[in-house]
Design a protein around this motif. Structure first.
Motif, PDB file in Angstrom:
ATOM      1  N   VAL A   1       0.826  -1.210   0.000  1.00 53.37           N
ATOM      2  CA  VAL A   1       0.000   0.000   0.000  1.00 53.37           C
ATOM      3  C   VAL A   1       0.860   1.259   0.000  1.00 53.37           C
ATOM      4  CG1 VAL A   1      -1.667   1.351   1.343  1.00 53.37           C
ATOM      5  CG2 VAL A   1      -1.980  -1.118   1.089  1.00 53.37           C
ATOM      6  N   MET A   2       1.856   1.315   0.874  1.00 53.77           N
ATOM      7  CA  MET A   2       2.621   2.546   1.059  1.00 53.77           C
ATOM      8  C   MET A   2       3.715   2.724  -0.006  1.00 53.77           C
ATOM      9  SD  MET A   2       0.946   3.829   3.425  1.00 53.77           S
ATOM     10  CE  MET A   2       1.944   5.306   3.442  1.00 53.77           C
ATOM     11  N   ASP A   3       4.473   1.692  -0.278  1.00 53.41           N
ATOM     12  CA  ASP A   3       5.502   1.809  -1.311  1.00 53.41           C
ATOM     13  C   ASP A   3       4.914   1.546  -2.683  1.00 53.41           C
ATOM     14  OD1 ASP A   3       8.096   2.658  -1.458  1.00 53.41           O
ATOM     15  OD2 ASP A   3       8.989   0.671  -1.367  1.00 53.41           O
ATOM     16  N   GLY A   4       3.761   0.866  -2.709  1.00 54.77           N
ATOM     17  CA  GLY A   4       3.156   0.514  -3.986  1.00 54.77           C
ATOM     18  C   GLY A   4       2.700   1.710  -4.788  1.00 54.77           C
TER      19      GLY A   4
ATOM     20  N   HIS B   1       7.742  11.450   0.136  1.00 51.59           N
ATOM     21  CA  HIS B   1       7.370  10.300   0.963  1.00 51.59           C
ATOM     22  C   HIS B   1       8.030   8.979   0.568  1.00 51.59           C
ATOM     23  CE1 HIS B   1       4.190  12.887   2.488  1.00 51.59           C
ATOM     24  NE2 HIS B   1       3.729  13.054   1.274  1.00 51.59           N
ATOM     25  N   TRP B   2       8.541   8.873  -0.677  1.00 50.32           N
ATOM     26  CA  TRP B   2       8.916   7.557  -1.166  1.00 50.32           C
ATOM     27  C   TRP B   2       9.968   6.885  -0.290  1.00 50.32           C
ATOM     28  CZ3 TRP B   2      13.563   5.545  -2.532  1.00 50.32           C
ATOM     29  CH2 TRP B   2      14.627   6.437  -2.644  1.00 50.32           C
ATOM     30  N   ASP B   3      10.956   7.669   0.194  1.00 50.67           N
ATOM     31  CA  ASP B   3      12.007   7.047   0.998  1.00 50.67           C
ATOM     32  C   ASP B   3      11.485   6.651   2.373  1.00 50.67           C
ATOM     33  OD1 ASP B   3      11.701   9.719   1.516  1.00 50.67           O
ATOM     34  OD2 ASP B   3      13.836  10.182   1.680  1.00 50.67           O
ATOM     35  N   GLY B   4      10.546   7.428   2.935  1.00 46.70           N
ATOM     36  CA  GLY B   4       9.924   7.019   4.192  1.00 46.70           C
ATOM     37  C   GLY B   4       9.101   5.759   4.031  1.00 46.70           C
ATOM     38  N   ASN B   5       8.481   5.600   2.855  1.00 49.36           N
ATOM     39  CA  ASN B   5       7.687   4.399   2.605  1.00 49.36           C
ATOM     40  C   ASN B   5       8.546   3.139   2.560  1.00 49.36           C
ATOM     41  OD1 ASN B   5       5.365   5.948   2.433  1.00 49.36           O
ATOM     42  ND2 ASN B   5       5.458   6.141   0.206  1.00 49.36           N
ATOM     43  N   GLN B   6       9.850   3.311   2.280  1.00 52.54           N
ATOM     44  CA  GLN B   6      10.753   2.162   2.254  1.00 52.54           C
ATOM     45  C   GLN B   6      10.855   1.485   3.623  1.00 52.54           C
ATOM     46  OE1 GLN B   6      11.076   1.834  -1.268  1.00 52.54           O
ATOM     47  NE2 GLN B   6      13.159   1.254  -0.816  1.00 52.54           N
ATOM     48  N   VAL B   7      10.428   2.189   4.684  1.00 52.60           N
ATOM     49  CA  VAL B   7      10.438   1.594   6.026  1.00 52.60           C
ATOM     50  C   VAL B   7       9.672   0.280   6.027  1.00 52.60           C
ATOM     51  CG1 VAL B   7       9.546   1.880   8.378  1.00 52.60           C
ATOM     52  CG2 VAL B   7      10.770   3.754   7.272  1.00 52.60           C
TER      53      VAL B   7
ATOM     54  N   PHE C   1      18.093   0.420  -7.270  1.00 54.35           N
ATOM     55  CA  PHE C   1      19.143   1.441  -7.231  1.00 54.35           C
ATOM     56  C   PHE C   1      18.757   2.680  -8.035  1.00 54.35           C
ATOM     57  CE2 PHE C   1      22.791  -1.834  -6.548  1.00 54.35           C
ATOM     58  CZ  PHE C   1      22.486  -1.879  -5.204  1.00 54.35           C
ATOM     59  N   PHE C   2      17.942   2.495  -9.078  1.00 51.12           N
ATOM     60  CA  PHE C   2      17.577   3.633  -9.926  1.00 51.12           C
ATOM     61  C   PHE C   2      16.669   4.628  -9.206  1.00 51.12           C
ATOM     62  CE2 PHE C   2      18.604   0.486 -13.260  1.00 51.12           C
ATOM     63  CZ  PHE C   2      19.447   1.249 -14.053  1.00 51.12           C
ATOM     64  N   ARG C   3      15.969   4.175  -8.168  1.00 50.35           N
ATOM     65  CA  ARG C   3      14.970   5.036  -7.551  1.00 50.35           C
ATOM     66  C   ARG C   3      15.577   6.219  -6.784  1.00 50.35           C
ATOM     67  NH1 ARG C   3       9.903   3.551  -6.594  1.00 50.35           N
ATOM     68  NH2 ARG C   3       9.962   3.624  -4.336  1.00 50.35           N
ATOM     69  N   PRO C   4      16.443   6.013  -5.799  1.00 51.16           N
ATOM     70  CA  PRO C   4      16.979   7.181  -5.082  1.00 51.16           C
ATOM     71  C   PRO C   4      17.775   8.113  -5.980  1.00 51.16           C
ATOM     72  CG  PRO C   4      18.165   5.180  -4.471  1.00 51.16           C
ATOM     73  CD  PRO C   4      16.970   4.743  -5.250  1.00 51.16           C
ATOM     74  N   VAL C   5      18.560   7.557  -6.893  1.00 48.36           N
ATOM     75  CA  VAL C   5      19.356   8.396  -7.782  1.00 48.36           C
ATOM     76  C   VAL C   5      18.448   9.158  -8.741  1.00 48.36           C
ATOM     77  CG1 VAL C   5      21.310   8.444  -9.359  1.00 48.36           C
ATOM     78  CG2 VAL C   5      21.178   6.657  -7.624  1.00 48.36           C
TER      79      VAL C   5
ATOM     80  N   ALA D   1       3.010  13.046   8.224  1.00 49.65           N
ATOM     81  CA  ALA D   1       3.754  13.496   7.043  1.00 49.65           C
ATOM     82  C   ALA D   1       2.827  13.664   5.844  1.00 49.65           C
ATOM     83  CB  ALA D   1       4.871  12.501   6.712  1.00 49.65           C
ATOM     84  N   TYR D   2       1.907  12.734   5.664  1.00 49.83           N
ATOM     85  CA  TYR D   2       0.987  12.847   4.530  1.00 49.83           C
ATOM     86  C   TYR D   2       0.005  13.996   4.729  1.00 49.83           C
ATOM     87  CZ  TYR D   2       2.428   8.825   1.808  1.00 49.83           C
ATOM     88  OH  TYR D   2       3.149   7.968   1.004  1.00 49.83           O
ATOM     89  N   ARG D   3      -0.365  14.266   5.971  1.00 49.60           N
ATOM     90  CA  ARG D   3      -1.262  15.391   6.223  1.00 49.60           C
ATOM     91  C   ARG D   3      -0.567  16.718   5.920  1.00 49.60           C
ATOM     92  NH1 ARG D   3      -5.843  17.014   8.471  1.00 49.60           N
ATOM     93  NH2 ARG D   3      -5.883  18.957   9.648  1.00 49.60           N
ATOM     94  N   VAL D   4       0.687  16.844   6.329  1.00 48.03           N
ATOM     95  CA  VAL D   4       1.434  18.076   6.094  1.00 48.03           C
ATOM     96  C   VAL D   4       1.619  18.316   4.593  1.00 48.03           C
ATOM     97  CG1 VAL D   4       3.696  19.171   6.357  1.00 48.03           C
ATOM     98  CG2 VAL D   4       2.605  18.066   8.317  1.00 48.03           C
ATOM     99  N   MET D   5       1.866  17.245   3.833  1.00 50.30           N
ATOM    100  CA  MET D   5       2.175  17.390   2.408  1.00 50.30           C
ATOM    101  C   MET D   5       0.953  17.154   1.522  1.00 50.30           C
ATOM    102  SD  MET D   5       5.329  18.195   2.615  1.00 50.30           S
ATOM    103  CE  MET D   5       5.781  18.157   0.889  1.00 50.30           C
ATOM    104  N   ARG D   6      -0.245  17.249   2.079  1.00 47.03           N
ATOM    105  CA  ARG D   6      -1.457  16.990   1.301  1.00 47.03           C
ATOM    106  C   ARG D   6      -1.698  18.118   0.292  1.00 47.03           C
ATOM    107  NH1 ARG D   6      -2.876  19.213   6.090  1.00 47.03           N
ATOM    108  NH2 ARG D   6      -4.543  20.791   6.146  1.00 47.03           N
ATOM    109  N   GLY D   7      -2.613  17.874  -0.623  1.00 47.35           N
ATOM    110  CA  GLY D   7      -2.958  18.887  -1.612  1.00 47.35           C
ATOM    111  C   GLY D   7      -2.495  18.509  -3.003  1.00 47.35           C
TER     112      GLY D   7
END
Length: 378
Positions: free
Chosen positions: A24-27, A56-62, A98-102, A357-363
């Motif tokens: 759900v989160m990283d998907g 958010h993508w790197d936080g979703n990696q959690v 590896f392609f994602r963060p770069v 985090a998602y609430r702060v960055m909503r919109g």
């Protein structure tokens, strides 16, 4: 607090929850990456899509890291056997990731169309290839993985990388990829507007239908597939050896748990109901509703597979008696107990800061916003 058998069952459930959380989160950011070269037509539209998930993508990696860590700690034999036997497949996933963060960090640093196009395709590879290979891996697990243990309990893998790319596994990979892209398209409906939003809605229809069709076909194939049944072995709550049981292959055995407890049919039903609802909501541009619906579909599909296989976690096609189950691949009772309390404390913390985090960055992310903040956004 809990006896060993209950702890084993709890950790089977928690690993499933972590896999759903990852899906759900990283998907949704992997779904965005898979759609990036196709839904967006201009550089500004691609930056709109990237910035919808970039904070958010790197936080979703959690969720991905935690799921891998939980398997390592709770099911060490599964971790060791899968990572040694499926080494090249898992390395292919890692190389693609590896392609994602770069790509996220460097894609917009240079104002050269060739540079940016190359990283757009890099983000596509880093998103689509893992989603596809995760499904391929699950398709092979359902068929049985060719491994066994020698007298020293060393795992011996007898298959090849190319054998993993069989028709059923590839179909499972298509379902996995379609599921991720469907979810990502619904997220884009929430965070974008205009042409990007309309194209995302069309993608949601295409991949939602593809996901449900593939899921149905896989279900029909699984119904006639040779499944695994444990006919004898130690009690579920006992300390067990993974080679101390008798396992038989039976046609249709993967549907046995659904026959014993018909209420479990709710999970495959959720896969289809979530898919239908997601497509309908996306057509009406109700992005939040569509996103929730595709999340429900993911939960239904993932737990359908887990319930069908239970208690098996990693069946062996080389020696069925060496298959790993939720009863015999686990860590000690003390380890599972400590991990349970850690999960009980940390999971609400992770959910809380994720929600914040998602609430702060909503919109909505708009082209006007991208152009006005050209040097401060991705």
């Amino acid at each position: 607090m809990f006896d060993y058998e209950i702890l084993k069952l709890i950790w089977w459930l928690l690993v499933g929850v972590l896999l759903v959380g990852f899906a759900v989160m990283d998907g949704h950011d992997m779904g965005m990456g898979s759609l990036l070269p196709f839904v967006a037509r201009t550089d500004s539209e691609r930056r709109v899509m990237i910035n919808s998930v970039a904070p958010h993508w790197d936080g979703n990696q959690v969720w991905f890291i935690t799921a891998g860590g939980a398997i390592f700690a709770a099911w060490p034999m599964v971790y060791a056997t899968a990572f040694s036997g499926l080494y090249f497949a898992l390395m292919a996933v890692l190389w693609a990731l590896f392609f994602r963060p770069v790509g996220f960090d460097y894609r917009s640093k240079v104002h050269d169309p060739r540079w940016r196009t190359a990283w757009d395709w890099g983000l596509f590879v880093g998103s689509a290839v893992p989603a596809l290979l995760f499904g391929v891996a699950l398709g092979n697990v359902l068929q049985g993985v060719p491994f066994h243990y020698d007298d020293d309990m060393r795992s011996i893998y007898t298959g090849t990388f190319w054998a993993l790319l069989n028709p059923f596994a590839l179909l499972a990979g298509v379902v996995s990829l379609a599921m991720i892209v469907f979810h990502g398209a619904n997220y884009l409906i929430v965070r974008t507007e205009g042409d990007v939003q309309r194209r995302a809605a069309r993608a949601s229809l295409i991949f939602g239908v593809l996901m449900m069709t593939g899921f149905a076909v896989c279900g029909l194939l699984v119904a006639g597939m040779q499944g695994y049944v444990q006919v004898s072995g130690p009690e579920a709550g006992a300390v067990q050896s993974p080679v101390g049981k008798v396992v038989e292959l039976q046609a249709g055995a993967w549907l046995g748990n659904f026959a014993k407890l018909p209420l479990l049919w709710l999970f495959p039903a959720l896969g289809f109901l979530g898919g239908v609802a997601g497509v309908l909501f996306a057509a009406r541009m109700k992005g939040v509703h569509a996103f929730v619906a595709s999340s429900v579909a993911m939960l239904g599909i993932i737990f359908t597979v887990g319930i069908a296989m239970f208690p098996f976690v990693l069946p062996s096609s080389s020696d069925p008696g060496h298959s790993l189950t939720a009863w015999d691949c686990v860590s000690s009772e003390r380890t599972l107990d400590i991990m349970f309390w850690v999960a009980l404390i940390m999971t609400p913390i992770v959910l809380s800061y994720t929600a914040w985090a998602y609430r702060v960055m909503r919109g909505k992310i708009t082209i006007a916003h991208i152009e006005a903040n050209d040097h401060s956004v991705y």
